[in-house]
Scaffold this motif. Sequence first.
Motif, PDB file in Angstrom:
ATOM      1  N   THR A  98       0.807  -1.225   0.000  1.00  0.00           N
ATOM      2  CA  THR A  98       0.000   0.000   0.000  1.00  0.00           C
ATOM      3  C   THR A  98       0.838   1.272   0.000  1.00  0.00           C
ATOM      4  N   SER A 100       1.309   5.444  -2.340  1.00  0.00           N
ATOM      5  CA  SER A 100       0.662   6.528  -3.077  1.00  0.00           C
ATOM      6  C   SER A 100       0.386   6.133  -4.518  1.00  0.00           C
ATOM      7  N   MET A 101      -0.486   6.902  -5.179  1.00  0.00           N
ATOM      8  CA  MET A 101      -0.779   6.676  -6.588  1.00  0.00           C
ATOM      9  C   MET A 101       0.474   6.873  -7.431  1.00  0.00           C
ATOM     10  N   GLN A 102       1.294   7.820  -7.041  1.00  0.00           N
ATOM     11  CA  GLN A 102       2.539   8.075  -7.767  1.00  0.00           C
ATOM     12  C   GLN A 102       3.458   6.854  -7.713  1.00  0.00           C
ATOM     13  N   MET A 104       2.502   3.772  -7.233  1.00  0.00           N
ATOM     14  CA  MET A 104       1.867   2.705  -7.997  1.00  0.00           C
ATOM     15  C   MET A 104       2.155   2.850  -9.490  1.00  0.00           C
ATOM     16  N   ASP A 105       2.051   4.051  -9.999  1.00  0.00           N
ATOM     17  CA  ASP A 105       2.347   4.275 -11.417  1.00  0.00           C
ATOM     18  C   ASP A 105       3.821   4.036 -11.715  1.00  0.00           C
ATOM     19  N   HIS A 144      -2.229   5.719   3.317  1.00  0.00           N
ATOM     20  CA  HIS A 144      -2.526   5.451   1.910  1.00  0.00           C
ATOM     21  C   HIS A 144      -3.648   4.435   1.687  1.00  0.00           C
ATOM     22  N   SER A 149     -10.297   4.522  -7.139  1.00  0.00           N
ATOM     23  CA  SER A 149     -10.647   5.650  -8.007  1.00  0.00           C
ATOM     24  C   SER A 149     -10.338   5.262  -9.449  1.00  0.00           C
ATOM     25  N   ALA A 151      -8.103   6.422 -11.258  1.00  0.00           N
ATOM     26  CA  ALA A 151      -6.650   6.351 -11.443  1.00  0.00           C
ATOM     27  C   ALA A 151      -6.134   4.938 -11.180  1.00  0.00           C
ATOM     28  N   GLU A 152      -6.577   4.327 -10.072  1.00  0.00           N
ATOM     29  CA  GLU A 152      -6.148   2.955  -9.789  1.00  0.00           C
ATOM     30  C   GLU A 152      -6.698   1.981 -10.830  1.00  0.00           C
ATOM     31  N   THR A 155      -4.531   1.965 -13.827  1.00  0.00           N
ATOM     32  CA  THR A 155      -3.253   1.290 -13.605  1.00  0.00           C
ATOM     33  C   THR A 155      -3.431  -0.223 -13.556  1.00  0.00           C
TER      34      THR A 155
END
Length: 416
Positions: A98, A100-102, A104-105, A144, A149, A151-152, A155
Amino acid sequence: MTAYFANALFDGESIHQSVFFQLENGFITSIETNVELDALQKGTTHLDGLVSAGFIDTQVNGGGGVLFNHEQSVDALAEMAAGHAQFGTTSMLPTLITDSMQKMDSAANAVALAIAQDISSIVGIHFEGPHISLPKKGIHSAQHVRSISDAELQTFTRKDIGKVLITVAPENLPTDIISELVQNGVIVSLGHSAASLETTMQAIDAGARGFTHLFNAMSGLTAREPGLIAAALNDVRVSSGLIADMHHVAPYNCLLAYKCIGPERLMLVTDAMAHVGSDISTLPWLDSTITRHDSKLTLNDGSLAGSCLDMASAVRNMYGCIADAKTAEVSIAEALTAETQITDTKTAQSKMNEATINEAKETALKNTLNMASKVPARFLGLNNVGTLRVGQQADFVLLDDQLSVEASWRKGLLLP
Protein backbone atom coordinates in the motif's frame (compact mmCIF):
# COMPACT_ATOMS: atom_id res chain seq x y z
CA MET A 1 20.49 -27.69 -28.95
CA THR A 2 21.54 -28.22 -25.30
CA ALA A 3 21.45 -31.65 -23.67
CA TYR A 4 21.21 -32.65 -19.99
CA PHE A 5 21.14 -35.86 -18.02
CA ALA A 6 19.42 -35.68 -14.62
CA ASN A 7 19.55 -38.35 -11.94
CA ALA A 8 15.87 -37.64 -11.37
CA LEU A 9 13.28 -35.28 -12.85
CA PHE A 10 9.85 -34.28 -11.57
CA ASP A 11 7.62 -33.25 -14.46
CA GLY A 12 4.63 -32.13 -12.37
CA GLU A 13 3.06 -35.56 -12.16
CA SER A 14 5.77 -38.17 -11.63
CA ILE A 15 9.38 -38.40 -10.54
CA HIS A 16 11.37 -40.13 -13.28
CA GLN A 17 14.83 -41.65 -12.92
CA SER A 18 17.84 -41.28 -15.25
CA VAL A 19 16.37 -38.62 -17.51
CA PHE A 20 17.90 -37.25 -20.70
CA PHE A 21 16.32 -34.00 -21.93
CA GLN A 22 17.12 -31.46 -24.60
CA LEU A 23 16.44 -27.75 -24.99
CA GLU A 24 16.33 -25.43 -27.96
CA ASN A 25 15.55 -21.71 -28.09
CA GLY A 26 14.54 -21.74 -24.44
CA PHE A 27 12.05 -24.62 -24.69
CA ILE A 28 12.11 -28.35 -23.88
CA THR A 29 12.24 -30.36 -27.09
CA SER A 30 12.62 -33.92 -25.80
CA ILE A 31 12.53 -35.95 -22.58
CA GLU A 32 13.65 -39.58 -22.28
CA THR A 33 13.55 -41.61 -19.08
CA ASN A 34 15.58 -44.58 -17.81
CA VAL A 35 18.54 -43.70 -20.00
CA GLU A 36 22.00 -45.15 -19.38
CA LEU A 37 24.44 -42.39 -18.52
CA ASP A 38 27.32 -44.15 -20.30
CA ALA A 39 25.38 -44.19 -23.57
CA LEU A 40 24.96 -40.41 -23.77
CA GLN A 41 26.59 -38.31 -26.43
CA LYS A 42 29.46 -36.00 -25.60
CA GLY A 43 28.47 -32.52 -24.57
CA THR A 44 25.65 -33.70 -22.32
CA THR A 45 25.70 -31.94 -18.93
CA HIS A 46 25.17 -34.22 -15.94
CA LEU A 47 22.83 -32.77 -13.29
CA ASP A 48 23.48 -34.70 -10.10
CA GLY A 49 20.24 -34.30 -8.18
CA LEU A 50 16.52 -33.75 -8.69
CA VAL A 51 15.35 -31.44 -11.48
CA SER A 52 12.00 -29.74 -10.99
CA ALA A 53 10.07 -26.87 -12.54
CA GLY A 54 11.28 -23.42 -11.53
CA PHE A 55 9.58 -21.85 -8.54
CA ILE A 56 6.93 -19.15 -9.05
CA ASP A 57 6.45 -16.55 -6.31
CA THR A 58 3.38 -14.32 -6.44
CA GLN A 59 4.35 -12.10 -3.49
CA VAL A 60 7.84 -10.58 -3.54
CA ASN A 61 8.17 -7.23 -1.77
CA GLY A 62 11.92 -7.17 -2.18
CA GLY A 63 15.17 -9.06 -2.44
CA GLY A 64 18.86 -8.61 -3.10
CA GLY A 65 18.89 -5.65 -0.69
CA VAL A 66 16.12 -3.78 -2.57
CA LEU A 67 12.56 -3.08 -1.43
CA PHE A 68 10.14 -2.33 -4.26
CA ASN A 69 8.34 0.36 -2.24
CA HIS A 70 11.65 2.17 -1.82
CA GLU A 71 12.82 1.92 -5.42
CA GLN A 72 10.78 1.35 -8.56
CA SER A 73 13.15 0.87 -11.48
CA VAL A 74 14.35 -1.77 -13.89
CA ASP A 75 17.65 -1.97 -12.01
CA ALA A 76 15.80 -2.54 -8.73
CA LEU A 77 13.74 -5.32 -10.29
CA ALA A 78 16.88 -6.95 -11.68
CA GLU A 79 18.43 -6.91 -8.19
CA MET A 80 15.28 -8.40 -6.67
CA ALA A 81 15.17 -11.13 -9.32
CA ALA A 82 18.84 -11.98 -8.83
CA GLY A 83 18.36 -12.14 -5.07
CA HIS A 84 15.66 -14.77 -5.47
CA ALA A 85 17.07 -16.69 -8.46
CA GLN A 86 19.71 -18.34 -6.28
CA PHE A 87 16.83 -19.94 -4.36
CA GLY A 88 15.04 -21.32 -7.41
CA THR A 89 12.59 -18.53 -8.27
CA THR A 90 12.31 -18.30 -12.06
CA SER A 91 9.03 -16.34 -12.22
CA MET A 92 7.87 -13.69 -9.78
CA LEU A 93 5.47 -10.82 -9.18
CA PRO A 94 7.24 -7.86 -7.60
CA THR A 95 4.84 -6.62 -4.96
CA LEU A 96 4.06 -3.04 -4.02
CA ILE A 97 2.70 -2.68 -0.51
CA THR A 98 0.00 0.00 0.00
CA ASP A 99 1.43 3.32 -1.18
CA SER A 100 0.66 6.53 -3.08
CA MET A 101 -0.78 6.68 -6.59
CA GLN A 102 2.54 8.07 -7.77
CA LYS A 103 4.40 5.05 -6.40
CA MET A 104 1.87 2.71 -8.00
CA ASP A 105 2.35 4.28 -11.42
CA SER A 106 6.11 4.26 -10.99
CA ALA A 107 6.01 0.57 -10.07
CA ALA A 108 3.83 -0.25 -13.08
CA ASN A 109 6.16 1.67 -15.39
CA ALA A 110 9.20 -0.19 -14.07
CA VAL A 111 7.51 -3.57 -14.54
CA ALA A 112 6.42 -2.64 -18.07
CA LEU A 113 10.03 -1.82 -18.97
CA ALA A 114 11.35 -4.99 -17.33
CA ILE A 115 8.89 -7.15 -19.26
CA ALA A 116 9.63 -5.35 -22.53
CA GLN A 117 13.35 -5.97 -21.95
CA ASP A 118 12.76 -9.53 -20.67
CA ILE A 119 14.46 -8.81 -17.36
CA SER A 120 14.94 -12.17 -15.68
CA SER A 121 11.94 -13.55 -13.82
CA ILE A 122 9.52 -10.59 -13.86
CA VAL A 123 6.15 -11.76 -15.25
CA GLY A 124 3.80 -9.15 -13.81
CA ILE A 125 3.03 -7.16 -10.69
CA HIS A 126 1.19 -7.58 -7.41
CA PHE A 127 -0.46 -4.55 -5.84
CA GLU A 128 -1.02 -5.51 -2.19
CA GLY A 129 -3.44 -2.70 -1.35
CA PRO A 130 -4.28 0.14 -1.14
CA HIS A 131 -7.93 -0.99 -1.00
CA ILE A 132 -7.64 -2.91 2.25
CA SER A 133 -9.14 -2.76 5.74
CA LEU A 134 -7.62 -0.41 8.31
CA PRO A 135 -8.21 -2.84 11.21
CA LYS A 136 -6.27 -5.51 9.30
CA LYS A 137 -3.65 -3.30 7.63
CA GLY A 138 -0.64 -4.94 9.32
CA ILE A 139 2.50 -2.97 8.42
CA HIS A 140 0.73 -1.15 5.57
CA SER A 141 0.58 2.64 5.75
CA ALA A 142 -2.76 3.86 7.14
CA GLN A 143 -2.17 7.12 5.30
CA HIS A 144 -2.53 5.45 1.91
CA VAL A 145 -5.39 3.03 2.60
CA ARG A 146 -8.24 4.28 0.42
CA SER A 147 -11.21 3.44 -1.78
CA ILE A 148 -10.64 2.82 -5.46
CA SER A 149 -10.65 5.65 -8.01
CA ASP A 150 -10.41 5.87 -11.79
CA ALA A 151 -6.65 6.35 -11.44
CA GLU A 152 -6.15 2.96 -9.79
CA LEU A 153 -8.53 1.30 -12.24
CA GLN A 154 -6.48 2.58 -15.15
CA THR A 155 -3.25 1.29 -13.61
CA PHE A 156 -4.67 -2.13 -12.70
CA THR A 157 -5.98 -2.68 -16.22
CA ARG A 158 -2.83 -1.73 -18.12
CA LYS A 159 -1.96 -4.28 -20.81
CA ASP A 160 1.82 -3.82 -20.74
CA ILE A 161 2.56 -4.98 -17.20
CA GLY A 162 2.05 -8.73 -17.54
CA LYS A 163 -0.05 -10.60 -15.01
CA VAL A 164 -1.74 -8.21 -12.57
CA LEU A 165 -2.65 -9.48 -9.11
CA ILE A 166 -4.30 -7.19 -6.58
CA THR A 167 -4.99 -7.84 -2.91
CA VAL A 168 -8.15 -6.14 -1.67
CA ALA A 169 -10.46 -6.22 1.32
CA PRO A 170 -13.88 -7.11 -0.09
CA GLU A 171 -15.57 -4.71 2.34
CA ASN A 172 -13.56 -1.90 0.70
CA LEU A 173 -14.25 -2.76 -2.94
CA PRO A 174 -17.75 -3.09 -4.45
CA THR A 175 -18.54 -6.38 -6.18
CA ASP A 176 -19.31 -4.63 -9.47
CA ILE A 177 -15.77 -3.25 -9.48
CA ILE A 178 -14.38 -6.71 -8.74
CA SER A 179 -16.33 -8.05 -11.71
CA GLU A 180 -15.07 -5.24 -13.93
CA LEU A 181 -11.46 -5.87 -12.91
CA VAL A 182 -11.77 -9.62 -13.51
CA GLN A 183 -13.32 -9.02 -16.93
CA ASN A 184 -10.24 -6.94 -17.74
CA GLY A 185 -7.89 -9.78 -16.84
CA VAL A 186 -6.96 -8.66 -13.32
CA ILE A 187 -6.55 -11.43 -10.73
CA VAL A 188 -8.32 -10.43 -7.53
CA SER A 189 -7.16 -11.88 -4.20
CA LEU A 190 -8.71 -11.22 -0.81
CA GLY A 191 -6.64 -10.21 2.18
CA HIS A 192 -5.92 -7.61 4.84
CA SER A 193 -9.63 -7.82 5.52
CA ALA A 194 -12.09 -8.04 8.40
CA ALA A 195 -14.94 -9.06 6.09
CA SER A 196 -17.78 -11.33 7.10
CA LEU A 197 -18.31 -14.65 5.34
CA GLU A 198 -21.26 -13.17 3.43
CA THR A 199 -19.19 -10.28 2.07
CA THR A 200 -16.34 -12.66 1.26
CA MET A 201 -18.60 -15.02 -0.68
CA GLN A 202 -20.09 -12.12 -2.63
CA ALA A 203 -16.55 -11.16 -3.72
CA ILE A 204 -15.82 -14.73 -4.79
CA ASP A 205 -19.09 -14.88 -6.70
CA ALA A 206 -17.98 -11.66 -8.44
CA GLY A 207 -14.76 -13.31 -9.59
CA ALA A 208 -12.17 -13.07 -6.80
CA ARG A 209 -10.19 -16.29 -6.85
CA GLY A 210 -7.43 -16.04 -4.29
CA PHE A 211 -6.54 -15.38 -0.67
CA THR A 212 -3.38 -13.52 0.26
CA HIS A 213 -1.10 -15.00 2.96
CA LEU A 214 -3.71 -17.34 4.47
CA PHE A 215 -4.38 -16.95 8.23
CA ASN A 216 -2.57 -13.60 8.38
CA ALA A 217 -4.34 -10.21 8.48
CA MET A 218 -7.79 -11.65 7.88
CA SER A 219 -11.01 -12.26 9.79
CA GLY A 220 -10.61 -15.40 11.84
CA LEU A 221 -12.58 -18.61 12.18
CA THR A 222 -14.94 -18.61 15.16
CA ALA A 223 -18.09 -20.54 16.00
CA ARG A 224 -20.59 -18.05 14.60
CA GLU A 225 -18.35 -15.82 12.46
CA PRO A 226 -16.56 -18.00 9.87
CA GLY A 227 -14.81 -15.07 8.11
CA LEU A 228 -12.23 -15.25 5.34
CA ILE A 229 -10.42 -18.27 6.74
CA ALA A 230 -13.50 -20.49 6.52
CA ALA A 231 -14.07 -19.44 2.92
CA ALA A 232 -10.45 -20.13 2.03
CA LEU A 233 -10.55 -23.59 3.58
CA ASN A 234 -13.90 -24.53 2.05
CA ASP A 235 -14.45 -22.91 -1.35
CA VAL A 236 -13.00 -24.93 -4.25
CA ARG A 237 -13.08 -21.91 -6.58
CA VAL A 238 -10.19 -20.16 -4.87
CA SER A 239 -6.49 -20.70 -4.26
CA SER A 240 -4.53 -19.51 -1.24
CA GLY A 241 -1.00 -18.27 -0.71
CA LEU A 242 0.80 -19.57 2.38
CA ILE A 243 3.92 -18.13 4.03
CA ALA A 244 5.57 -21.32 5.30
CA ASP A 245 8.36 -19.66 7.28
CA MET A 246 7.07 -21.25 10.52
CA HIS A 247 6.59 -17.76 11.99
CA HIS A 248 3.59 -16.38 10.09
CA VAL A 249 1.74 -19.69 10.31
CA ALA A 250 2.20 -22.47 12.86
CA PRO A 251 3.29 -25.80 11.34
CA TYR A 252 0.03 -27.44 12.44
CA ASN A 253 -1.95 -24.78 10.59
CA CYS A 254 0.20 -25.30 7.49
CA LEU A 255 -0.82 -28.94 7.65
CA LEU A 256 -4.46 -27.96 8.22
CA ALA A 257 -4.41 -25.77 5.11
CA TYR A 258 -2.87 -28.61 3.11
CA LYS A 259 -5.53 -31.08 4.23
CA CYS A 260 -8.46 -28.72 3.71
CA ILE A 261 -7.41 -26.89 0.55
CA GLY A 262 -5.28 -29.59 -1.01
CA PRO A 263 -2.13 -29.44 -3.14
CA GLU A 264 -4.02 -28.32 -6.24
CA ARG A 265 -5.01 -24.93 -4.80
CA LEU A 266 -2.51 -24.18 -2.03
CA MET A 267 0.60 -22.28 -3.15
CA LEU A 268 3.75 -21.24 -1.39
CA VAL A 269 4.71 -17.57 -1.29
CA THR A 270 7.55 -15.77 0.45
CA ASP A 271 6.20 -12.27 1.24
CA ALA A 272 9.92 -11.52 1.09
CA MET A 273 11.44 -8.19 2.01
CA ALA A 274 14.79 -6.82 0.82
CA HIS A 275 16.72 -9.13 3.15
CA VAL A 276 16.46 -12.23 0.92
CA GLY A 277 19.64 -12.75 -1.10
CA SER A 278 21.34 -10.00 0.86
CA ASP A 279 23.36 -9.60 4.05
CA ILE A 280 21.40 -6.58 5.27
CA SER A 281 19.93 -6.94 8.77
CA THR A 282 17.91 -3.73 9.10
CA LEU A 283 15.64 -1.79 6.78
CA PRO A 284 13.75 1.48 7.40
CA TRP A 285 9.98 1.21 7.11
CA LEU A 286 7.63 4.16 7.69
CA ASP A 287 8.38 5.36 11.25
CA SER A 288 10.01 2.10 12.33
CA THR A 289 12.75 -0.35 11.34
CA ILE A 290 12.47 -3.89 10.03
CA THR A 291 15.14 -6.03 11.73
CA ARG A 292 16.18 -9.56 10.91
CA HIS A 293 16.42 -12.04 13.77
CA ASP A 294 17.67 -15.28 12.23
CA SER A 295 14.71 -16.40 10.04
CA LYS A 296 12.27 -13.75 11.29
CA LEU A 297 11.64 -10.08 10.49
CA THR A 298 10.03 -7.75 13.01
CA LEU A 299 9.30 -4.07 13.54
CA ASN A 300 10.54 -2.24 16.62
CA ASP A 301 7.42 -3.28 18.53
CA GLY A 302 8.08 -6.97 17.79
CA SER A 303 5.29 -7.45 15.23
CA LEU A 304 6.00 -9.42 12.06
CA ALA A 305 7.06 -7.34 9.06
CA GLY A 306 7.08 -9.49 5.95
CA SER A 307 9.62 -12.28 5.82
CA CYS A 308 13.18 -13.19 4.91
CA LEU A 309 11.89 -16.46 3.47
CA ASP A 310 13.06 -17.76 0.10
CA MET A 311 11.17 -20.28 -2.03
CA ALA A 312 13.63 -23.12 -1.46
CA SER A 313 13.24 -22.73 2.31
CA ALA A 314 9.47 -22.57 1.89
CA VAL A 315 9.59 -25.88 0.02
CA ARG A 316 11.77 -27.49 2.69
CA ASN A 317 9.56 -26.22 5.51
CA MET A 318 6.30 -27.29 3.90
CA TYR A 319 7.68 -30.67 2.90
CA GLY A 320 8.75 -31.20 6.50
CA CYS A 321 5.22 -30.46 7.74
CA ILE A 322 3.60 -32.82 5.25
CA ALA A 323 6.15 -35.63 5.24
CA ASP A 324 6.27 -35.90 9.03
CA ALA A 325 2.48 -36.05 9.17
CA LYS A 326 2.28 -38.55 6.31
CA THR A 327 4.88 -40.78 7.96
CA ALA A 328 3.04 -40.64 11.28
CA GLU A 329 -0.28 -41.49 9.62
CA VAL A 330 1.24 -44.40 7.70
CA SER A 331 2.99 -45.76 10.80
CA ILE A 332 -0.25 -45.73 12.80
CA ALA A 333 -2.17 -47.39 9.96
CA GLU A 334 0.47 -50.09 9.53
CA ALA A 335 0.57 -50.76 13.27
CA LEU A 336 -3.20 -51.29 13.32
CA THR A 337 -2.98 -53.52 10.26
CA ALA A 338 -0.24 -55.61 11.83
CA GLU A 339 -2.53 -56.48 14.75
CA THR A 340 -4.78 -58.40 12.36
CA GLN A 341 -2.00 -60.02 10.33
CA ILE A 342 -0.15 -62.06 12.90
CA THR A 343 1.00 -64.54 10.24
CA ASP A 344 3.27 -61.90 8.63
CA THR A 345 6.89 -62.06 9.66
CA LYS A 346 8.52 -59.04 11.26
CA THR A 347 10.83 -58.73 8.26
CA ALA A 348 8.00 -58.65 5.75
CA GLN A 349 6.09 -56.14 7.89
CA SER A 350 9.17 -53.93 8.20
CA LYS A 351 9.75 -53.92 4.44
CA MET A 352 6.10 -53.11 3.80
CA ASN A 353 6.22 -50.27 6.28
CA GLU A 354 9.38 -48.86 4.74
CA ALA A 355 7.96 -49.03 1.20
CA THR A 356 4.69 -47.44 2.25
CA ILE A 357 6.41 -44.66 4.14
CA ASN A 358 8.74 -43.95 1.22
CA GLU A 359 5.74 -43.77 -1.11
CA ALA A 360 4.02 -41.34 1.27
CA LYS A 361 7.13 -39.17 1.43
CA GLU A 362 7.42 -39.11 -2.37
CA THR A 363 3.81 -37.98 -2.62
CA ALA A 364 4.50 -35.25 -0.08
CA LEU A 365 7.53 -34.11 -2.08
CA LYS A 366 5.65 -34.00 -5.39
CA ASN A 367 2.78 -32.06 -3.87
CA THR A 368 5.12 -29.58 -2.20
CA LEU A 369 7.06 -28.93 -5.39
CA ASN A 370 3.79 -28.35 -7.24
CA MET A 371 2.73 -25.83 -4.60
CA ALA A 372 5.85 -23.84 -5.54
CA SER A 373 5.41 -24.16 -9.32
CA LYS A 374 2.39 -25.80 -10.92
CA VAL A 375 -0.25 -24.24 -8.63
CA PRO A 376 0.94 -20.62 -8.88
CA ALA A 377 1.40 -21.04 -12.65
CA ARG A 378 -2.22 -22.11 -12.97
CA PHE A 379 -3.37 -19.35 -10.62
CA LEU A 380 -1.65 -16.70 -12.73
CA GLY A 381 -2.63 -18.24 -16.04
CA LEU A 382 0.99 -18.93 -17.05
CA ASN A 383 0.49 -21.84 -19.41
CA ASN A 384 4.09 -22.43 -20.51
CA VAL A 385 5.76 -22.81 -17.09
CA GLY A 386 5.14 -24.67 -13.85
CA THR A 387 5.72 -28.18 -15.23
CA LEU A 388 8.45 -29.85 -17.28
CA ARG A 389 6.99 -31.20 -20.52
CA VAL A 390 8.00 -31.15 -24.16
CA GLY A 391 7.00 -27.77 -25.54
CA GLN A 392 7.17 -26.03 -22.17
CA GLN A 393 9.53 -23.16 -21.42
CA ALA A 394 12.77 -24.49 -19.95
CA ASP A 395 12.47 -22.98 -16.47
CA PHE A 396 13.87 -25.47 -13.98
CA VAL A 397 15.89 -25.90 -10.80
CA LEU A 398 18.39 -28.49 -9.62
CA LEU A 399 17.87 -29.64 -6.02
CA ASP A 400 20.16 -31.69 -3.82
CA ASP A 401 19.07 -34.33 -1.30
CA GLN A 402 18.29 -31.62 1.26
CA LEU A 403 16.11 -29.69 -1.24
CA SER A 404 18.63 -26.89 -1.44
CA VAL A 405 19.00 -25.24 -4.84
CA GLU A 406 22.19 -26.09 -6.70
CA ALA A 407 21.33 -24.02 -9.80
CA SER A 408 18.40 -22.41 -11.62
CA TRP A 409 17.62 -22.00 -15.32
CA ARG A 410 15.15 -19.69 -17.06
CA LYS A 411 14.39 -20.15 -20.75
CA GLY A 412 17.22 -22.66 -20.78
CA LEU A 413 19.80 -20.15 -19.53
CA LEU A 414 21.67 -20.70 -16.28
CA LEU A 415 20.83 -17.87 -13.90
CA PRO A 416 23.70 -16.10 -12.14
